[in-house]
Scaffold this motif. Structure first.
Motif, mmCIF file in Angstrom:
data_model
loop_
_atom_site.group_PDB
_atom_site.id
_atom_site.type_symbol
_atom_site.label_atom_id
_atom_site.label_comp_id
_atom_site.label_asym_id
_atom_site.label_seq_id
_atom_site.Cartn_x
_atom_site.Cartn_y
_atom_site.Cartn_z
ATOM 1 N N VAL A 1 -13.111 -62.894 19.431
ATOM 2 C CA VAL A 1 -14.533 -62.788 19.764
ATOM 3 C C VAL A 1 -15.296 -62.537 18.471
ATOM 4 C CG1 VAL A 1 -16.270 -61.495 21.054
ATOM 5 C CG2 VAL A 1 -13.989 -61.853 22.037
ATOM 6 N N THR A 2 -16.253 -63.394 18.171
ATOM 7 C CA THR A 2 -17.060 -63.246 16.968
ATOM 8 C C THR A 2 -18.081 -62.137 17.176
ATOM 9 O OG1 THR A 2 -16.786 -65.582 16.462
ATOM 10 C CG2 THR A 2 -18.596 -64.441 15.357
ATOM 11 N N LEU A 3 -18.105 -61.188 16.224
ATOM 12 C CA LEU A 3 -19.041 -60.065 16.297
ATOM 13 C C LEU A 3 -20.163 -60.175 15.278
ATOM 14 C CD1 LEU A 3 -16.446 -57.187 16.762
ATOM 15 C CD2 LEU A 3 -17.720 -58.430 18.517
ATOM 16 N N ILE A 4 -19.861 -60.774 14.132
ATOM 17 C CA ILE A 4 -20.885 -61.027 13.115
ATOM 18 C C ILE A 4 -20.689 -62.449 12.617
ATOM 19 C CG2 ILE A 4 -21.836 -60.377 10.865
ATOM 20 C CD1 ILE A 4 -20.713 -57.576 11.278
ATOM 21 N N TRP B 1 -24.864 -58.837 19.189
ATOM 22 C CA TRP B 1 -24.863 -57.594 19.965
ATOM 23 C C TRP B 1 -24.289 -57.762 21.363
ATOM 24 C CZ3 TRP B 1 -25.142 -53.615 17.020
ATOM 25 C CH2 TRP B 1 -25.875 -53.665 15.837
ATOM 26 N N ASP B 2 -24.568 -58.878 22.012
ATOM 27 C CA ASP B 2 -24.050 -59.087 23.371
ATOM 28 C C ASP B 2 -22.529 -59.103 23.383
ATOM 29 O OD1 ASP B 2 -26.587 -59.191 24.457
ATOM 30 O OD2 ASP B 2 -26.691 -61.380 24.441
ATOM 31 N N GLU B 3 -21.924 -59.787 22.415
ATOM 32 C CA GLU B 3 -20.469 -59.842 22.348
ATOM 33 C C GLU B 3 -19.884 -58.465 22.056
ATOM 34 O OE1 GLU B 3 -22.486 -62.079 21.282
ATOM 35 O OE2 GLU B 3 -21.752 -64.016 21.946
ATOM 36 N N ASN C 1 -21.191 -55.551 22.786
ATOM 37 C CA ASN C 1 -21.326 -54.725 23.986
ATOM 38 C C ASN C 1 -20.380 -55.165 25.102
ATOM 39 O OD1 ASN C 1 -23.335 -53.122 22.821
ATOM 40 N ND2 ASN C 1 -24.934 -54.535 23.428
ATOM 41 N N ASP C 2 -20.146 -56.465 25.223
ATOM 42 C CA ASP C 2 -19.225 -56.964 26.247
ATOM 43 C C ASP C 2 -17.806 -56.433 26.040
ATOM 44 O OD1 ASP C 2 -21.238 -58.374 27.483
ATOM 45 O OD2 ASP C 2 -20.611 -60.341 26.703
ATOM 46 N N LEU C 3 -17.442 -56.190 24.784
ATOM 47 C CA LEU C 3 -16.117 -55.635 24.479
ATOM 48 C C LEU C 3 -16.060 -54.127 24.696
ATOM 49 C CD1 LEU C 3 -15.256 -57.615 21.240
ATOM 50 C CD2 LEU C 3 -14.170 -57.858 23.477
ATOM 51 N N GLY C 4 -17.220 -53.513 24.912
ATOM 52 C CA GLY C 4 -17.263 -52.063 25.112
ATOM 53 C C GLY C 4 -17.409 -51.290 23.809
ATOM 54 N N PHE C 5 -17.773 -51.980 22.734
ATOM 55 C CA PHE C 5 -17.974 -51.334 21.441
ATOM 56 C C PHE C 5 -19.460 -51.127 21.207
ATOM 57 C CE2 PHE C 5 -13.992 -53.877 20.294
ATOM 58 C CZ PHE C 5 -13.153 -52.826 20.613
ATOM 59 N N GLU D 1 -14.591 -60.753 13.412
ATOM 60 C CA GLU D 1 -14.070 -61.053 14.743
ATOM 61 C C GLU D 1 -13.189 -59.920 15.242
ATOM 62 O OE1 GLU D 1 -13.546 -65.870 14.663
ATOM 63 O OE2 GLU D 1 -11.841 -64.650 14.031
ATOM 64 N N TRP D 2 -13.064 -59.860 16.558
ATOM 65 C CA TRP D 2 -12.144 -58.940 17.213
ATOM 66 C C TRP D 2 -11.155 -59.768 18.026
ATOM 67 C CZ3 TRP D 2 -10.317 -54.217 17.312
ATOM 68 C CH2 TRP D 2 -9.597 -53.794 18.413
ATOM 69 N N LEU D 3 -9.877 -59.467 17.860
ATOM 70 C CA LEU D 3 -8.848 -60.146 18.628
ATOM 71 C C LEU D 3 -7.956 -59.084 19.256
ATOM 72 C CD1 LEU D 3 -7.435 -62.714 19.572
ATOM 73 C CD2 LEU D 3 -6.138 -62.690 17.436
ATOM 74 N N GLU D 4 -7.874 -59.099 20.565
ATOM 75 C CA GLU D 4 -7.031 -58.158 21.300
ATOM 76 C C GLU D 4 -5.602 -58.245 20.754
ATOM 77 O OE1 GLU D 4 -6.701 -55.129 23.909
ATOM 78 O OE2 GLU D 4 -8.529 -56.285 23.656
ATOM 79 N N ASN D 5 -4.989 -57.103 20.572
ATOM 80 C CA ASN D 5 -3.631 -56.967 20.031
ATOM 81 C C ASN D 5 -3.532 -57.286 18.544
ATOM 82 O OD1 ASN D 5 -2.612 -56.154 22.500
ATOM 83 N ND2 ASN D 5 -1.913 -58.195 23.051
#
Length: 68
Positions: free
Chosen positions: A14-17, A24-26, A28-32, A56-60
């Motif tokens: 998930v791209t955050l920046i 911001w929507d992404e 917040n959707d991740l709970g950060f 980006e954030w990648l689970e695991n």
């Protein structure tokens, strides 16, 4: 199923920046929140959003950042 292999979930980053702009929507959707994002950047000695080409954030796998 035929080979009785365990089912492993597949995650998409998930791209955050992007280009120095926080999505911001992404985030917040991740709970950060912004505090979490700033902490992640500061651990890599990045103090300004505009210096980030991609984050980006990648689970695991966690947080990945690429500066300009």
């Amino acid at each position: 199923e035929d080979f009785h292999l365990p089912i492993t979930p597949i995650y998409v980053p998930v791209t955050l920046i992007r280009d120095g702009k926080v999505l911001w929507d992404e985030l917040n959707d991740l709970g950060f929140d912004e505090s979490w994002l700033k902490t992640q950047l500061e651990t890599q000695e990045i103090f300004e959003y505009h210096s980030v080409f991609l984050a980006e954030w990648l689970e695991n796998d966690g947080f990945f950042v690429q500066t300009y």
